[in-house]
Design an enzyme around this catalytic site. Structure first.
Site, PDB file in Angstrom:
ATOM      1  N   ASN A 105       0.597  -1.435  -0.001  1.00  0.00           N
ATOM      2  CA  ASN A 105       0.274  -0.261  -0.593  1.00  0.00           C
ATOM      3  C   ASN A 105       0.901   1.252  -0.018  1.00  0.00           C
ATOM      4  OD1 ASN A 105      -2.921  -0.564  -0.193  1.00  0.00           O
ATOM      5  ND2 ASN A 105      -3.138  -0.600   2.259  1.00  0.00           N
ATOM      6  N   LYS A 123      18.797 -13.836 -31.680  1.00  0.00           N
ATOM      7  CA  LYS A 123      18.620 -12.775 -32.024  1.00  0.00           C
ATOM      8  C   LYS A 123      18.185 -12.586 -33.845  1.00  0.00           C
ATOM      9  CE  LYS A 123      19.293 -10.341 -28.495  1.00  0.00           C
ATOM     10  NZ  LYS A 123      17.787  -9.434 -27.707  1.00  0.00           N
ATOM     11  N   LYS A 126      19.578 -19.597 -25.732  1.00  0.00           N
ATOM     12  CA  LYS A 126      17.980 -18.345 -24.554  1.00  0.00           C
ATOM     13  C   LYS A 126      17.458 -17.672 -25.837  1.00  0.00           C
ATOM     14  CE  LYS A 126      17.696 -14.384 -21.529  1.00  0.00           C
ATOM     15  NZ  LYS A 126      16.259 -13.944 -22.416  1.00  0.00           N
ATOM     16  N   ASP A 161      14.631 -14.752 -26.331  1.00  0.00           N
ATOM     17  CA  ASP A 161      14.125 -13.899 -25.354  1.00  0.00           C
ATOM     18  C   ASP A 161      13.034 -14.095 -24.282  1.00  0.00           C
ATOM     19  OD1 ASP A 161      15.023 -10.904 -24.891  1.00  0.00           O
ATOM     20  OD2 ASP A 161      16.006 -10.510 -26.711  1.00  0.00           O
ATOM     21  N   GLU A 162      13.002 -12.558 -23.559  1.00  0.00           N
ATOM     22  CA  GLU A 162      11.886 -12.678 -23.232  1.00  0.00           C
ATOM     23  C   GLU A 162      10.272 -12.408 -23.454  1.00  0.00           C
ATOM     24  OE1 GLU A 162      13.938  -9.385 -23.917  1.00  0.00           O
ATOM     25  OE2 GLU A 162      12.388  -8.343 -24.358  1.00  0.00           O
ATOM     26  N   HIS A 179      14.355 -14.391 -16.235  1.00  0.00           N
ATOM     27  CA  HIS A 179      14.684 -13.739 -17.009  1.00  0.00           C
ATOM     28  C   HIS A 179      14.181 -11.720 -16.492  1.00  0.00           C
ATOM     29  CE1 HIS A 179      15.757 -10.966 -21.463  1.00  0.00           C
ATOM     30  NE2 HIS A 179      14.846 -10.545 -20.451  1.00  0.00           N
ATOM     31  N   ARG A 180      14.877 -11.222 -15.957  1.00  0.00           N
ATOM     32  CA  ARG A 180      14.095 -10.202 -15.217  1.00  0.00           C
ATOM     33  C   ARG A 180      13.081  -8.831 -15.944  1.00  0.00           C
ATOM     34  NH1 ARG A 180      18.852  -5.964 -13.605  1.00  0.00           N
ATOM     35  NH2 ARG A 180      19.921  -6.235 -15.074  1.00  0.00           N
ATOM     36  N   LYS A 183      25.508  -2.305 -22.678  1.00  0.00           N
ATOM     37  CA  LYS A 183      24.584  -1.399 -22.749  1.00  0.00           C
ATOM     38  C   LYS A 183      23.810  -1.067 -21.504  1.00  0.00           C
ATOM     39  CE  LYS A 183      20.597  -4.593 -24.782  1.00  0.00           C
ATOM     40  NZ  LYS A 183      20.146  -4.673 -26.141  1.00  0.00           N
TER      41      LYS A 183
END
Lengths: 494, 144
Positions: free
Chosen positions: A133, A185, A211, A213-214, A303-304, A343
């Protein structure tokens, strides 16, 4: 009526008279309070509204994150209210804020919570109190949860990482060096067949993991089953041609828990060693998957995704070190925790603090690294941090120096963007890593000699030469938004 | 022949680098000893990625602190099993680790035939994979 020195009204009839009284007077401030070993302690960075006394603001945060509401309620008197009230017990002006600076005054407020305020083994319950809260509360202009001390008694009610660094290494048969990975990618648009090609090339070239990706889940261009099947074909082909254990983080994130389980079960049936989830699935779903991963001998990668919305601003939100603590308790095996040189946001000292929280059996107070509390981890396993985002082979000496050995170094663009192809990109990274570990173990000053060590290794490895030439001047030197606030001479907290 | 970029089995810490010289092996042994880790030598002619238990060339050398003496053991192993895979490992007994801290290959057969991948197709395009070492077709001890 203020007759115990803390500001609290001690006369019961007076205290519980209907109406509104300040939080300090309700008993949420006690400067003399000594936290018990079993208390949960939260440290907030507090910016009071103009004219609000910082102690009152801290008491308000303590009140709203424990038992209080805006007015006095007589039903408190049916309970052991004194125990259930969180106690703000210390408020320090944050160095370099307030009068004489151009930043309005901020305060570090320490608040202690009795263990009985929390349900065992539930991050959802812990966070519903601590951040439930108070962040929208009018009396504070801004609020940031900076750190927490979790008592051993409470930690022991959590499973912790499903696998942990040590067992992960044993399962993968990879010791004495960082693990190497890459995110496929482009992250959106590849068909399953094309996607698996990238996985195969990268793993064959020398990476340990690739991996998802998210945001790759099950979109029109590639449904999840196709991705899983083609990726596992690639993983197994690469294993056969290297003789080495390989893996691909299959992202099982989905719209419902049922769908997450369905995808995870399929990954298991295909023989994957690892599955992946996103932070946005929520704390309870993460804990469910940690349990599933433990039950099924699976490594769990987190993955954050989304954390930047609340971790980045210095005056409001949650520091990532707190998320790191919660995720170690919730039970993930991998978590993205910053790169220092890449980055994405990250002050070097702060990132090292996150790594310490994830990997050490015991954290000592280290204000330089943003660690405010002594924190024993009660044998909860260690989480493998993942360094991902804008890193390349030419930084290998810095990566090994800053991040150490127990880390996944994830070179996405640095593998797939290699001028000679994905496989060559992977080889460049692996050769750079092995050369750096060898040099470190030989006792060389590898941080300073790093470029020379890489040049020498590149003499017998054309892909590494090409990587060094392509990315030689790429650095990301921006000022961090999140830096430690401490005066080196002040003593540690509690 | 294995077709990955190294042309050989890539297990261990340094398989992507040129073969280690005795001097380089000694330096690695010194690193292990400096950390208080016990060095161990293991060998196999079945380098399947899931073959955890290579044969031990004696017990881990818990009490041997002399890198030169350990290197002699390494060379003794190489002399005894010139066509086997031999790895040097280091064991860390620290609480919270209690696991290998290093593992690198110091000897290989001249010819590394690699692994075949078998696929058993099931329902819904599911495939069960198996790895098969070509060398392991022959009986133990006659593989390389």
């Amino acid at each position: 009526m203020d007759n115990n020195g803390s500001g609290q009204i001690t006369d019961a009839a007076e205290r519980y008279k209907s109406g509104v009284i300040p939080y300090k007077k309700m008993g949420y401030w006690d400067a003399d309070y000594v936290p018990k070993e079993t208390d949960v302690i939260a440290l907030f960075r507090l910016t009071p509204q103009p004219g609000v006394d910082p102690e009152e603001a801290a008491a308000a945060v303590a009140g709203e994150s424990s038992t209080a509401t805006w007015t006095v309620v007589w039903t408190d008197r049916l309970t052991a209210a004194e125990l259930y009230r969180a106690k703000a017990y210390r408020v320090d002006l944050v160095p370099n804020t307030g009068p004489g600076t151009n930043i309005e005054a901020q305060y570090f407020a320490y608040i202690a919570y009795d263990l009985d305020l929390f349900e065992e083994g539930s991050i959802a319950n812990l966070t519903a109190s601590i951040i439930g809260n108070v962040f929208g509360f009018k009396a504070v202009k801004a609020l940031r949860l900076e750190d927490m001390r979790l008592p051993v008694a409470y930690l022991k009610t959590f499973q912790g990482p499903a696998t942990g660094i040590i067992v992960e290494r044993e399962r993968l048969d990879k010791f004495g060096r960082p693990i190497l990975g890459a995110t496929v990618k482009p992250k959106l648009g590849l068909s399953g067949r094309n996607y698996g090609r990238v996985v195969y090339e990268a793993l064959k070239g020398g990476l340990d993991f690739t991996k998802d990706d998210e945001n790759i889940n099950s979109q029109p261009f590639m449904h999840w089953r196709d991705r899983f099947l083609y990726s596992m074909e690639a993983v197994n082909r690469a294993t056969a041609t290297t003789g080495e254990v390989k893996g691909h983080y299959l992202n099982v994130t989905a719209g419902t828990m049922e769908a997450i389980y369905e995808r995870a079960e399929f990954a298991k049936s295909l023989g994957s060693v690892i599955v992946m989830i996103d932070l946005v699935i929520g704390y309870t779903a993460i804990q469910s998957m940690a349990k599933w991963a433990r039950d099924n001998s699976m490594i769990l990668h987190l993955h954050r995704a989304g954390h930047g919305t609340y971790t980045r601003q210095k005056n409001h939100g949650i520091n990532f070190r707190v998320i790191s603590k919660w995720m170690r308790m919730a039970g993930v095996d991998h978590i993205h925790a910053g790169t220092i040189v890449g980055k994405l946001e990250g002050d070097p000292n702060m990132v090292r603090g996150f790594y310490d929280i994830l990997r050490e059996p015991h954290n000592e107070v280290n204000l330089e690294r943003g660690i405010f509390f002594d924190q024993p981890w009660a044998s909860l396993k260690k989480v493998m941090p993942v360094a991902s985002g804008g890193i390349h082979a030419g930084q290998m000496h810095q990566l090994v120096h800053y991040l150490g050995e127990d880390v996944v170094l994830q070179f996405g663009g640095g593998t797939i963007g290699h001028p000679m192809g994905v496989q060559a990109g992977a080889t460049a990274n692996r050769v750079a890593l092995e050369a750096m570990i060898m040099a470190r173990n030989e006792g060389r000053d590898y941080l300073n000699e790093g470029p020379k060590i890489l040049d020498d290794a590149a003499k017998t490895c054309a892909p590494l030469r090409a990587a060094l030439d392509t990315w030689k001047d790429i650095t990301f030197n921006y000022a961090s938004t999140d830096t430690p606030d401490f005066v080196p001479t002040t003593t540690g907290s509690i | 022949m294995i077709t990955n970029p190294t042309g050989r089995l890539t297990q261990g810490q340094f398989s992507f680098l040129p073969d280690l010289t005795d001097e380089q092996i000694s330096a690695q042994i010194k690193w292990a000893l400096a950390h208080g880790w016990a060095v161990s030598i293991e060998y196999t002619d079945d380098p399947h990625p899931r073959n955890t238990y290579w044969e031990m060339f004696g017990l881990p050398m818990f009490d041997l602190k002399d890198p030169a003496a350990i290197l002699m053991e390494v060379n003794e192993a190489r002399k005894t099993f010139p066509d086997y895979y031999i790895r040097v490992m280091a064991f860390n007994s620290t609480r919270g680790v209690e696991s290998p801290a290093m593992s690198f290959i110091v000897n290989r057969p001249t010819n590394e035939p690699g692994f075949g991948l078998s696929r058993q197709e099931g329902h819904g395009r599911e495939i069960r994979y198996g790895f098969h070492s070509y060398a392991a077709d022959k009986p133990e001890g006659e593989r390389y």
